[in-house]
Design a protein around this motif. Structure first.
Motif, PDB file in Angstrom:
ATOM      1  N   GLY A  43       0.913  -1.232   0.102  1.00  0.00           N
ATOM      2  CA  GLY A  43       0.106  -0.065   0.028  1.00  0.00           C
ATOM      3  C   GLY A  43       0.992   1.511  -0.131  1.00  0.00           C
ATOM      4  O   GLY A  43       0.288   2.295  -0.144  1.00  0.00           O
ATOM      5  N   CYS A  44       2.247   1.198  -0.038  1.00  0.00           N
ATOM      6  CA  CYS A  44       2.868   2.298  -0.020  1.00  0.00           C
ATOM      7  C   CYS A  44       2.833   3.315  -1.294  1.00  0.00           C
ATOM      8  O   CYS A  44       3.193   4.404  -1.017  1.00  0.00           O
ATOM      9  CB  CYS A  44       4.466   2.047   0.432  1.00  0.00           C
ATOM     10  N   ASP A  90      20.307   0.798 -16.445  1.00  0.00           N
ATOM     11  CA  ASP A  90      20.810   1.282 -17.669  1.00  0.00           C
ATOM     12  C   ASP A  90      20.411   2.403 -18.300  1.00  0.00           C
ATOM     13  O   ASP A  90      20.056   2.352 -19.382  1.00  0.00           O
ATOM     14  CB  ASP A  90      20.721   0.118 -18.461  1.00  0.00           C
ATOM     15  N   GLY A  91      20.327   3.509 -17.599  1.00  0.00           N
ATOM     16  CA  GLY A  91      19.803   4.876 -17.886  1.00  0.00           C
ATOM     17  C   GLY A  91      18.343   5.260 -18.287  1.00  0.00           C
ATOM     18  O   GLY A  91      17.868   6.076 -18.749  1.00  0.00           O
ATOM     19  N   TYR A  92      17.508   4.131 -17.795  1.00  0.00           N
ATOM     20  CA  TYR A  92      16.215   4.160 -17.994  1.00  0.00           C
ATOM     21  C   TYR A  92      15.311   4.292 -16.728  1.00  0.00           C
ATOM     22  O   TYR A  92      15.842   3.379 -15.795  1.00  0.00           O
ATOM     23  CB  TYR A  92      15.313   3.111 -18.758  1.00  0.00           C
ATOM     24  N   LEU A  93      14.293   5.149 -16.447  1.00  0.00           N
ATOM     25  CA  LEU A  93      13.760   5.037 -15.247  1.00  0.00           C
ATOM     26  C   LEU A  93      13.200   3.798 -14.975  1.00  0.00           C
ATOM     27  O   LEU A  93      12.491   3.133 -16.032  1.00  0.00           O
ATOM     28  CB  LEU A  93      12.555   6.101 -15.454  1.00  0.00           C
ATOM     29  N   SER A  94      13.111   3.146 -13.909  1.00  0.00           N
ATOM     30  CA  SER A  94      12.477   1.812 -13.593  1.00  0.00           C
ATOM     31  C   SER A  94      11.698   1.819 -12.385  1.00  0.00           C
ATOM     32  O   SER A  94      11.077   0.993 -12.415  1.00  0.00           O
ATOM     33  CB  SER A  94      13.951   0.821 -13.468  1.00  0.00           C
ATOM     34  N   ARG A  95      11.911   2.415 -11.493  1.00  0.00           N
ATOM     35  CA  ARG A  95      11.022   2.440 -10.150  1.00  0.00           C
ATOM     36  C   ARG A  95      11.088   3.635  -9.434  1.00  0.00           C
ATOM     37  O   ARG A  95      11.988   4.431  -9.374  1.00  0.00           O
ATOM     38  CB  ARG A  95      11.708   1.256  -9.315  1.00  0.00           C
ATOM     39  N   LEU A  96       9.973   3.712  -8.610  1.00  0.00           N
ATOM     40  CA  LEU A  96       9.674   4.760  -7.801  1.00  0.00           C
ATOM     41  C   LEU A  96       9.455   4.087  -6.477  1.00  0.00           C
ATOM     42  O   LEU A  96       8.562   3.279  -6.370  1.00  0.00           O
ATOM     43  CB  LEU A  96       8.609   5.869  -7.932  1.00  0.00           C
ATOM     44  N   GLU A  97      10.301   4.453  -5.353  1.00  0.00           N
ATOM     45  CA  GLU A  97       9.896   3.923  -4.145  1.00  0.00           C
ATOM     46  C   GLU A  97       9.684   4.883  -2.867  1.00  0.00           C
ATOM     47  O   GLU A  97      10.407   5.643  -2.744  1.00  0.00           O
ATOM     48  CB  GLU A  97      11.000   2.906  -3.798  1.00  0.00           C
ATOM     49  N   VAL A  98       8.539   4.371  -2.212  1.00  0.00           N
ATOM     50  CA  VAL A  98       8.069   5.124  -1.028  1.00  0.00           C
ATOM     51  C   VAL A  98       8.573   4.597  -0.005  1.00  0.00           C
ATOM     52  O   VAL A  98       7.962   3.513   0.356  1.00  0.00           O
ATOM     53  CB  VAL A  98       6.873   5.697  -1.137  1.00  0.00           C
ATOM     54  N   CYS A  99       9.528   5.168   0.812  1.00  0.00           N
ATOM     55  CA  CYS A  99      10.318   4.417   2.126  1.00  0.00           C
ATOM     56  C   CYS A  99       9.692   5.275   3.378  1.00  0.00           C
ATOM     57  O   CYS A  99       9.856   6.159   3.487  1.00  0.00           O
ATOM     58  CB  CYS A  99      11.836   4.410   2.146  1.00  0.00           C
ATOM     59  N   SER A 100       9.514   4.345   4.195  1.00  0.00           N
ATOM     60  CA  SER A 100       9.081   4.881   5.678  1.00  0.00           C
ATOM     61  C   SER A 100      10.198   4.478   6.706  1.00  0.00           C
ATOM     62  O   SER A 100      10.915   3.541   6.537  1.00  0.00           O
ATOM     63  CB  SER A 100       7.932   4.306   6.257  1.00  0.00           C
ATOM     64  N   TRP A 101      10.501   5.497   7.391  1.00  0.00           N
ATOM     65  CA  TRP A 101      11.590   5.219   8.397  1.00  0.00           C
ATOM     66  C   TRP A 101      11.413   5.017   9.834  1.00  0.00           C
ATOM     67  O   TRP A 101      11.904   5.402  10.750  1.00  0.00           O
ATOM     68  CB  TRP A 101      12.497   6.661   8.340  1.00  0.00           C
ATOM     69  N   SER A 102       9.861   4.449   9.893  1.00  0.00           N
ATOM     70  CA  SER A 102       9.339   4.223  11.232  1.00  0.00           C
ATOM     71  C   SER A 102       8.528   3.008  10.606  1.00  0.00           C
ATOM     72  O   SER A 102       8.304   2.569   9.716  1.00  0.00           O
ATOM     73  CB  SER A 102       8.805   5.400  11.836  1.00  0.00           C
TER      74      SER A 102
END
Length: 120
Positions: A43-44, A90-102
């Motif tokens: 769900g992030c 390899d030079g192409y956008l591949s992922r967006l990650e939303v990280c929580s620090w808690s």
């Protein structure tokens, strides 16, 4: 399942890419050729991308898989609560990650609210 790049995700991706110098500008040119391939099940809001590589050139300086851009997420009280990472392969956008620090889950919607307040 492949889906069009949702506006909320596009806004967050654009905000993170606009914070740095190159290669963010070069990578932002790839955004109109992106689709969401898969999403994280927790769900992030993290997403893996598909990209029409015939329509846009890679950023040659970005080899392998790595973080190309990142932005910290701050709570209303000013504490760092997470970050958004943009990965390239390899030079192409591949992922967006939303990280929580808690233990609290910070989502794409939270990142959008924090990073793109004018879009509300």
């Amino acid at each position: 399942m492949t889906e069009a790049l949702p506006a909320e995700l596009a806004h967050v991706l654009g905000a993170v890419l606009s914070t740095g110098e190159d290669p963010g500008l070069e990578l932002s040119l790839q955004m109109r050729h992106l689709w969401v391939q898969t999403r994280c099940a927790c769900g992030c809001g993290s997403a893996d991308f598909s990209l029409d590589t015939a329509a846009v050139a890679p950023v040659p300086a970005l080899t392998g898989t790595r973080v190309a851009a990142e932005m910290e997420l701050f709570s209303a009280g000013g504490e760092i609560v997470g970050e958004v990472l943009v990965f390239v392969k390899d030079g192409y956008l591949s992922r967006l990650e939303v990280c929580s620090w808690s233990d609290e889950l910070w989502t794409l919607t939270d990142a959008h609210r924090i990073l793109c307040p004018c879009d509300r």
